[in-house]
Design a protein around this motif. Structure first.
Motif, short mmCIF file in Angstrom:
data_model
loop_
_atom_site.label_atom_id
_atom_site.label_comp_id
_atom_site.label_asym_id
_atom_site.label_seq_id
_atom_site.Cartn_x
_atom_site.Cartn_y
_atom_site.Cartn_z
N ARG A 98 0.83 -1.20 0.00
CA ARG A 98 0.00 0.00 0.00
C ARG A 98 0.86 1.25 0.00
O ARG A 98 0.56 2.24 -0.69
N TYR A 100 3.97 1.50 -1.11
CA TYR A 100 4.63 1.60 -2.41
C TYR A 100 3.66 2.16 -3.46
O TYR A 100 4.03 3.05 -4.24
N GLN A 101 2.43 1.65 -3.48
CA GLN A 101 1.44 2.11 -4.45
C GLN A 101 1.13 3.59 -4.25
O GLN A 101 1.04 4.36 -5.21
N ALA A 102 0.96 4.00 -2.98
CA ALA A 102 0.65 5.40 -2.68
C ALA A 102 1.79 6.32 -3.10
O ALA A 102 1.57 7.39 -3.69
N PHE A 104 4.06 5.70 -5.40
CA PHE A 104 4.14 5.68 -6.86
C PHE A 104 3.10 6.61 -7.47
O PHE A 104 3.40 7.39 -8.38
N GLU A 105 1.85 6.55 -6.97
CA GLU A 105 0.79 7.39 -7.51
C GLU A 105 1.05 8.86 -7.21
O GLU A 105 0.77 9.74 -8.04
N ARG A 106 1.60 9.15 -6.04
CA ARG A 106 1.92 10.54 -5.69
C ARG A 106 2.99 11.10 -6.63
O ARG A 106 2.90 12.23 -7.10
N ASN A 107 3.96 10.28 -6.92
CA ASN A 107 5.02 10.70 -7.83
C ASN A 107 4.51 10.83 -9.27
O ASN A 107 4.91 11.72 -10.02
N LEU A 108 3.58 9.94 -9.65
CA LEU A 108 3.05 9.93 -11.00
C LEU A 108 2.18 11.15 -11.29
O LEU A 108 2.30 11.80 -12.33
N PHE A 109 1.31 11.49 -10.34
CA PHE A 109 0.33 12.56 -10.57
C PHE A 109 0.79 13.93 -10.08
O PHE A 109 0.36 14.96 -10.59
N LYS A 110 1.66 13.95 -9.07
CA LYS A 110 2.07 15.24 -8.51
C LYS A 110 3.56 15.52 -8.67
O LYS A 110 4.03 16.60 -8.31
#
Length: 290
Positions: A98, A100-102, A104-110
């Motif tokens: 969880r 790692y996913q969070a 990754f998504e934070r880096n991807l979108f922000k």
């Protein structure tokens, strides 16, 4: 309006799932602390009963009993350690995907976040759960019990132990107060330094082609120097206070023998109580020192 859930809520809930296991750890700790009275009782009996009666059979039986108790204490501590190690591992397994996913998504979108740093923070939580700090938390409530036993030996021994405990608590609070701010700021600069270095390495070819390496390196070094300076400041303060705390603890354990000897000379207590009081003083101060 729906309230936002605290970031710590999942962790608190996860710890709540291990409530019964943590209670068992507390029970193991309680039994270990009760059995830690055995060395003091042994010394009390040896000095006050065996030496006066010169009975070798009594000494042998007492020694066999205390060895058995120590073996049992060691077994309990091993079991307790195994339990908390497995709790820490299960917690990390429960959250690492969880986190790692969070990240990754934070880096991807922000364009923010660092999965490695986030997973490292999760590892720090596991190390705290499996480290000595948790055991110190369980041991701390027992120091008043040892203090009470010292008061049973002699009031003045109890007063000395109480004064020593209060001084160590004061030093611990002072250490927390003086190092919390620089350590917090150092952690921020450390993360910023790590992110800068990672970003520069990922874009090494572009940076080299544009001739920006020198300026970016200076920027990274400035941030990293701030981190090192703040960490050194906190480490220096912590080292001074920790040294004072250790010196005070050792001094108190010697002074309690001196005071005990004076009370034995005056006939207010026995030699066994003097030695047992010194051992109990160590048990009183140990959780506070940790």
């Amino acid at each position: 309006m729906k309230m936002a859930r605290s970031p710590a809520a999942p962790l608190v809930k996860a710890l709540g799932d291990y409530k019964s296991v943590l209670i068992s750890v507390g029970c193991f700790t309680a039994l270990i602390n009760v059995l830690m009275l055995v060395p003091s009782i042994y010394m009390l009996q040896v000095y006050d009963r065996v030496l006066s009666s010169q009975n070798e059979t009594t000494l042998a039986m007492l020694s066999l009993m205390v060895v058995g108790f120590f073996a049992f204490i060691g077994l309990l501590e091993v079991i307790r350690s195994f339990i908390v190690i497995r709790i820490g591992s299960q917690l990390e397994r429960r959250f690492n995907l969880r986190v790692y996913q969070a990240a990754f998504e934070r880096n991807l979108f922000k364009g923010e976040g660092n999965a490695g740093q986030s997973l490292g923070d999760l590892t720090h939580i596991r190390q705290f759960v499996t480290g000595p700090a948790l055991f110190a938390f369980f041991d701390a409530p027992w120091f008043p019990v040892y203090l009470f036993v010292i008061y049973l030996f002699n009031v003045w021994l109890g007063v000395l132990a109480t004064a020593g405990a209060l001084l160590l608590i004061g030093l611990a609070c002072l250490n927390e107060y003086m190092t919390k701010k620089p350590l917090g700021e150092a952690a921020g600069f450390s993360q910023q330094s790590s992110q800068l270095a990672t970003s520069h390495l990922h874009n090494a070819e572009t940076i080299q082609a544009m001739g920006m390496l020198g300026s970016l390196r200076k920027r990274w070094f400035a941030v990293h120097s701030r981190f090192l300076g703040l960490q050194n400041q906190a480490s220096d303060t912590g080292a001074v206070i920790s040294s004072l705390s250790k010196t005070l603890r050792l001094c108190l354990q010697s002074l309690v023998l001196g005071l005990g000897a004076l009370l034995v000379i005056k006939g207010d207590m026995t030699a066994g109580m003097m030695i047992a009081g010194s051992i109990l003083m160590g048990r009183v101060l140990s959780p506070i020192d940790q």
